[in-house]
Design a protein around this motif. Structure first.
Motif, PDB file in Angstrom:
ATOM      1  N   THR A 157      62.450 -16.019 -27.065  1.00 19.85           N
ATOM      2  CA  THR A 157      61.324 -15.859 -27.682  1.00 19.85           C
ATOM      3  C   THR A 157      61.008 -14.897 -28.553  1.00 19.85           C
ATOM      4  OG1 THR A 157      60.433 -15.055 -26.064  1.00 19.85           O
ATOM      5  CG2 THR A 157      60.053 -17.728 -25.348  1.00 19.85           C
ATOM      6  N   PRO A 158      60.119 -15.557 -29.614  1.00 23.47           N
ATOM      7  CA  PRO A 158      59.932 -13.726 -30.617  1.00 23.47           C
ATOM      8  C   PRO A 158      59.440 -12.303 -29.522  1.00 23.47           C
ATOM      9  CG  PRO A 158      58.945 -15.548 -31.501  1.00 23.47           C
ATOM     10  CD  PRO A 158      59.617 -15.500 -30.413  1.00 23.47           C
ATOM     11  N   VAL A 159      59.127 -12.705 -28.689  1.00 26.99           N
ATOM     12  CA  VAL A 159      58.688 -11.626 -27.446  1.00 26.99           C
ATOM     13  C   VAL A 159      59.972 -11.069 -26.847  1.00 26.99           C
ATOM     14  CG1 VAL A 159      57.392 -10.400 -25.317  1.00 26.99           C
ATOM     15  CG2 VAL A 159      56.043 -12.765 -26.755  1.00 26.99           C
ATOM     16  N   ARG A 211      50.753 -13.231 -19.284  1.00 25.99           N
ATOM     17  CA  ARG A 211      50.789 -14.323 -19.709  1.00 25.99           C
ATOM     18  C   ARG A 211      50.899 -13.974 -21.538  1.00 25.99           C
ATOM     19  NH1 ARG A 211      49.071 -19.202 -17.940  1.00 25.99           N
ATOM     20  NH2 ARG A 211      48.827 -19.421 -16.010  1.00 25.99           N
ATOM     21  N   ILE A 212      50.992 -15.070 -23.067  1.00 31.71           N
ATOM     22  CA  ILE A 212      51.619 -14.091 -24.256  1.00 31.71           C
ATOM     23  C   ILE A 212      51.164 -15.353 -25.179  1.00 31.71           C
ATOM     24  CG2 ILE A 212      53.153 -14.095 -25.531  1.00 31.71           C
ATOM     25  CD1 ILE A 212      54.494 -12.401 -23.997  1.00 31.71           C
ATOM     26  N   ILE A 213      50.262 -14.758 -25.927  1.00 28.76           N
ATOM     27  CA  ILE A 213      49.583 -15.657 -27.437  1.00 28.76           C
ATOM     28  C   ILE A 213      50.195 -15.329 -28.076  1.00 28.76           C
ATOM     29  CG2 ILE A 213      48.175 -16.626 -28.460  1.00 28.76           C
ATOM     30  CD1 ILE A 213      46.083 -17.653 -26.594  1.00 28.76           C
ATOM     31  N   GLN A 214      51.301 -15.239 -29.000  1.00 35.13           N
ATOM     32  CA  GLN A 214      51.789 -14.768 -30.198  1.00 35.13           C
ATOM     33  C   GLN A 214      51.249 -16.192 -31.292  1.00 35.13           C
ATOM     34  OE1 GLN A 214      56.198 -14.640 -29.519  1.00 35.13           O
ATOM     35  NE2 GLN A 214      55.805 -12.101 -29.734  1.00 35.13           N
ATOM     36  N   ARG A 215      50.855 -15.520 -32.566  1.00 32.00           N
ATOM     37  CA  ARG A 215      51.200 -15.902 -34.032  1.00 32.00           C
ATOM     38  C   ARG A 215      51.397 -15.343 -35.185  1.00 32.00           C
ATOM     39  NH1 ARG A 215      45.621 -14.447 -31.602  1.00 32.00           N
ATOM     40  NH2 ARG A 215      44.372 -16.241 -31.553  1.00 32.00           N
ATOM     41  N   PHE A 216      52.482 -16.043 -36.198  1.00 28.10           N
ATOM     42  CA  PHE A 216      53.316 -15.660 -37.070  1.00 28.10           C
ATOM     43  C   PHE A 216      52.535 -15.414 -38.780  1.00 28.10           C
ATOM     44  CE2 PHE A 216      56.604 -16.198 -34.683  1.00 28.10           C
ATOM     45  CZ  PHE A 216      56.625 -16.668 -33.056  1.00 28.10           C
ATOM     46  N   ILE A 217      52.497 -15.047 -39.063  1.00 29.22           N
ATOM     47  CA  ILE A 217      51.437 -13.918 -40.308  1.00 29.22           C
ATOM     48  C   ILE A 217      52.282 -14.069 -40.826  1.00 29.22           C
ATOM     49  CG2 ILE A 217      49.601 -13.460 -41.158  1.00 29.22           C
ATOM     50  CD1 ILE A 217      48.839 -14.363 -39.005  1.00 29.22           C
ATOM     51  N   ILE A 267      57.290 -11.245 -42.130  1.00 32.26           N
ATOM     52  CA  ILE A 267      56.271 -12.078 -41.295  1.00 32.26           C
ATOM     53  C   ILE A 267      55.883 -11.346 -40.102  1.00 32.26           C
ATOM     54  CG2 ILE A 267      56.426 -14.094 -39.343  1.00 32.26           C
ATOM     55  CD1 ILE A 267      58.603 -14.989 -40.327  1.00 32.26           C
ATOM     56  N   THR A 288      47.988 -11.012 -21.868  1.00 30.27           N
ATOM     57  CA  THR A 288      46.863 -10.957 -20.708  1.00 30.27           C
ATOM     58  C   THR A 288      47.633 -10.592 -19.569  1.00 30.27           C
ATOM     59  OG1 THR A 288      46.697 -13.450 -20.856  1.00 30.27           O
ATOM     60  CG2 THR A 288      45.830 -12.290 -22.761  1.00 30.27           C
ATOM     61  N   PHE A 346      46.242 -21.124 -22.500  1.00 32.52           N
ATOM     62  CA  PHE A 346      47.511 -21.352 -22.246  1.00 32.52           C
ATOM     63  C   PHE A 346      48.787 -22.224 -22.531  1.00 32.52           C
ATOM     64  CE2 PHE A 346      45.498 -17.314 -20.827  1.00 32.52           C
ATOM     65  CZ  PHE A 346      46.063 -15.760 -22.044  1.00 32.52           C
ATOM     66  N   PRO A 396      60.603 -15.921 -43.605  1.00 28.58           N
ATOM     67  CA  PRO A 396      59.300 -15.795 -44.706  1.00 28.58           C
ATOM     68  C   PRO A 396      60.026 -15.608 -46.409  1.00 28.58           C
ATOM     69  CG  PRO A 396      60.567 -13.309 -43.522  1.00 28.58           C
ATOM     70  CD  PRO A 396      61.068 -13.967 -42.991  1.00 28.58           C
ATOM     71  N   ILE A 418      55.919 -18.804 -44.447  1.00 36.09           N
ATOM     72  CA  ILE A 418      57.207 -19.132 -43.560  1.00 36.09           C
ATOM     73  C   ILE A 418      57.424 -20.452 -43.585  1.00 36.09           C
ATOM     74  CG2 ILE A 418      58.205 -19.297 -41.346  1.00 36.09           C
ATOM     75  CD1 ILE A 418      55.152 -17.174 -40.423  1.00 36.09           C
ATOM     76  N   ILE A 452      51.249 -20.718 -37.206  1.00 36.93           N
ATOM     77  CA  ILE A 452      52.119 -21.399 -35.586  1.00 36.93           C
ATOM     78  C   ILE A 452      51.602 -20.192 -34.682  1.00 36.93           C
ATOM     79  CG2 ILE A 452      54.336 -20.951 -35.723  1.00 36.93           C
ATOM     80  CD1 ILE A 452      55.202 -21.485 -38.278  1.00 36.93           C
ATOM     81  N   GLU A 453      51.400 -20.910 -34.200  1.00 36.86           N
ATOM     82  CA  GLU A 453      50.868 -20.048 -32.954  1.00 36.86           C
ATOM     83  C   GLU A 453      51.728 -20.209 -31.660  1.00 36.86           C
ATOM     84  OE1 GLU A 453      47.022 -18.737 -32.096  1.00 36.86           O
ATOM     85  OE2 GLU A 453      47.343 -20.583 -30.528  1.00 36.86           O
ATOM     86  N   ILE A 454      52.574 -19.433 -30.610  1.00 33.48           N
ATOM     87  CA  ILE A 454      53.042 -20.137 -29.994  1.00 33.48           C
ATOM     88  C   ILE A 454      52.429 -19.860 -28.131  1.00 33.48           C
ATOM     89  CG2 ILE A 454      54.600 -20.380 -30.430  1.00 33.48           C
ATOM     90  CD1 ILE A 454      56.557 -17.770 -29.593  1.00 33.48           C
ATOM     91  N   THR A 455      52.672 -20.411 -26.964  1.00 31.50           N
ATOM     92  CA  THR A 455      51.997 -20.076 -25.623  1.00 31.50           C
ATOM     93  C   THR A 455      53.041 -20.765 -25.020  1.00 31.50           C
ATOM     94  OG1 THR A 455      50.002 -20.385 -26.824  1.00 31.50           O
ATOM     95  CG2 THR A 455      50.233 -20.070 -24.451  1.00 31.50           C
ATOM     96  N   GLU A 456      53.046 -19.243 -24.409  1.00 29.61           N
ATOM     97  CA  GLU A 456      54.703 -19.665 -23.355  1.00 29.61           C
ATOM     98  C   GLU A 456      53.772 -18.739 -21.698  1.00 29.61           C
ATOM     99  OE1 GLU A 456      58.015 -17.649 -23.474  1.00 29.61           O
ATOM    100  OE2 GLU A 456      57.146 -15.858 -24.387  1.00 29.61           O
TER     101      GLU A 456
END
Lengths: 224, 224
Positions: free
Chosen positions: A75-77, A165-171, A192, A199, B71, B172, B192, B220-224
């Motif tokens: 994952t990006p993280v 836990r994680i939430i990611q946004r891509f801007i 990006i 959290t 989540f 990007p 993107i 674009i948003e991801i949750t894991e």
DNA sequence: TAGTGGTCTAGACCACGCC
DNA sequence: GCGTGGTCTAGACCACTAG
């Protein structure tokens, strides 16, 4: 129970498949149960995690097989935090009210605009090449004095992931002028920005990160 | 075994937590085993999947709790394919040699540059707003004549995910001029492009997708 | 001390793929 | 018909938390 049996079996399976080519079969669950002197469910538990993590895949009625390396979960993280950063430099840090740190900070961390935040700006590099610039926002009151004196440890964001836990946004955006030089890229380059909220399990925000990624050095890629 | 017991239990738990607030506890595994007249391991299997999917979380020695809705697992693919597209229009399709379809197509699909590919260009919309433009590349020889005559079904990319694997890259860029009008955004807008390869379990590429996303309509948003 | 999730056992039957 | 993964049972002990 020091380390559970299924974890040991997991490690042994990992070793065994290390050199195996993709799509080659591993021993059946029953065989391994005998070989490792454990019940089949215990072996299954180990395999389940390896499947979940992308190291193996199952084919019903056929067997379990070694997965292609490129499918190991990414994952990006995790990519951002674990692999490709060989070094980072803290360029700046300060304690400010949330609303002075930025307009959306209080909202993302779910705190009052008056609450104090610790802001860290760091440059991540790999072999002297600039990979990304990160603005990292902590809630001041949730950081102890000793943690504050050990920024290095505080910035090990992997630690937050263990029980979080994680939430990611891509801007998509053009690189902010103040970061173009740091990233050694031209002005007006499309980049990006990855905005991450980490959290606790219950959903309480712990950290908020804005990462500006150098598109020439780091391709964001995810596998699942 | 028509539908497994643990699946039914999973559905029942899902119903039960539907109205529960985040972080409220659910019944213990032992209680549910009695209530559903199943063994504890079967209940546990159901809960395991719900935890994996982000609906529940466990706290050791304390219990299992309802997770925050935000989540529930979300990936760009699933977001792209399932939720927010209400409609799509096929703008163009054709059969071409891979190298004529694009310079990287053969590499991504792991075929010879001479091999024929089916190219589809589609515009995805939600409430008449343009969400994204997708260039979709299939391997011609892996598509039957009947599938070719039912583009609608062929383009249900979710079907490929059931037994497949995914790699996505995030690139990007400025919106290509030919897509600016379609997406109803200005020229030179940073966007993107999400490049997706869907493969079979063994890693053989099935589809390659280049999605140009409208940043004003789709975050674009991801949750894991 | 009572209750929880985490781990573990030693069996069992099923549907399906392959030979 | 044999072997596979998928499902299921009815127990068990552990480490830990909370009252």
């Amino acid at each position: 129970m020091a380390t559970p049996i299924y974890r040991k079996i997991k490690e042994m399976i990992l070793q065994e498949i290390e050199d195996k080519p993709a799509n080659s079969p591993i021993d059946s669950e029953r065989e391994m149960a005998v070989r490792f002197d454990a019940s089949r469910m215990t072996v299954r538990n180990a395999i389940n995690e390896l499947v979940e993590e992308g190291f193996l895949y199952r084919d019903k009625n056929k067997g379990t097989f070694v997965a292609d390396r490129k499918f190991v979960k990414k994952t990006p993280v995790s990519a951002l935090l674990q692999e490709d950063i060989s070094e980072f430099n803290v360029l700046y840090f300060n304690v400010k009210k949330a609303d002075e740190a930025g307009p959306e900070i209080a909202e993302r961390l779910e705190i009052s605009p008056d609450e104090m935040t610790l802001i860290v700006l760091r440059l991540n590099t790999l072999n002297t090449k600039p990979i990304s610039v990160e603005e990292i926002f902590f809630i001041r009151s949730s950081i102890s004095e000793s943690e504050l004196n050990n920024l290095r440890q505080l910035l090990d964001l992997n630690a937050y992931l263990k029980d979080g836990r994680i939430i990611q946004r891509f801007i998509p955006m053009l690189v902010p002028v103040q970061f173009a030089n740091l990233l050694k890229i031209k002005m007006n380059t499309p980049i990006i920005r990855v905005e991450t909220v980490i959290t606790s399990k219950s959903g309480k925000p712990l950290v908020y990160i804005k990462a500006y990624n150098n598109p020439f050095e780091k391709i964001i890629e995810i596998t699942e």
